[in-house]
Design a protein around this motif. Structure first.
Motif: not given
Length: 140
Positions: A95-100
């Motif tokens: 699982i890749t969490l992309n946070l901005e």
């Protein structure tokens, strides 16, 4: 704090030709369709378990991060998190969490530190037995 939440799945038919519905106690999902088609093919007109895991993980992580930022006296203007759930050979492998994040007066190093702590202690992260990658972008 202790609480429980409830959801129900109903499936009819074989694995490939059958169909199911998902309902949550809150009725946010209410007889929401899912099937082999929505899970393994185009994913339209229904949901799938991996999409729901991704939504749960992104939501839990964002809330956990907000709490940790607050403990350090930072208030985010926004935290945008997307979760990419990879399914391969019968398992969720990553699982890749992309946070901005847009957080006034925080530097990138501090944001990275707090974000990675949130990833580690997020209840959904702790539940999952898979590699969890975090990509962080600070936009101020």
């Amino acid at each position: 704090m202790k609480f429980t939440r409830h959801a129900n799945a109903q499936w009819k038919g074989s694995g490939k030709e059958g169909k199911g519905i998902l309902t949550t106690a809150s009725k946010v999902l209410n007889n929401t369709a899912y099937s082999f088609h929505t899970r393994f093919e185009d994913g339209k007109k229904g949901t799938n378990p991996e999409e729901l895991v991704g939504a749960a993980h992104a939501g839990c992580f964002a809330m956990q991060l907000s709490f940790l930022l607050g403990e350090e006296n930072f208030t985010p203007k926004s935290l945008d998190v997307s979760a990419t759930v990879t399914f391969q050979d019968g398992s969720i492998t990553n699982i890749t969490l992309n946070l901005e994040g847009n957080i006034p007066e925080i530097d990138a190093e501090k944001f990275q530190q707090i974000a990675h702590k949130a990833k580690e202690i997020c209840p959904i992260s702790k539940l999952l037995n898979t590699e969890i990658e975090l990509k962080v972008t600070l936009t101020n």
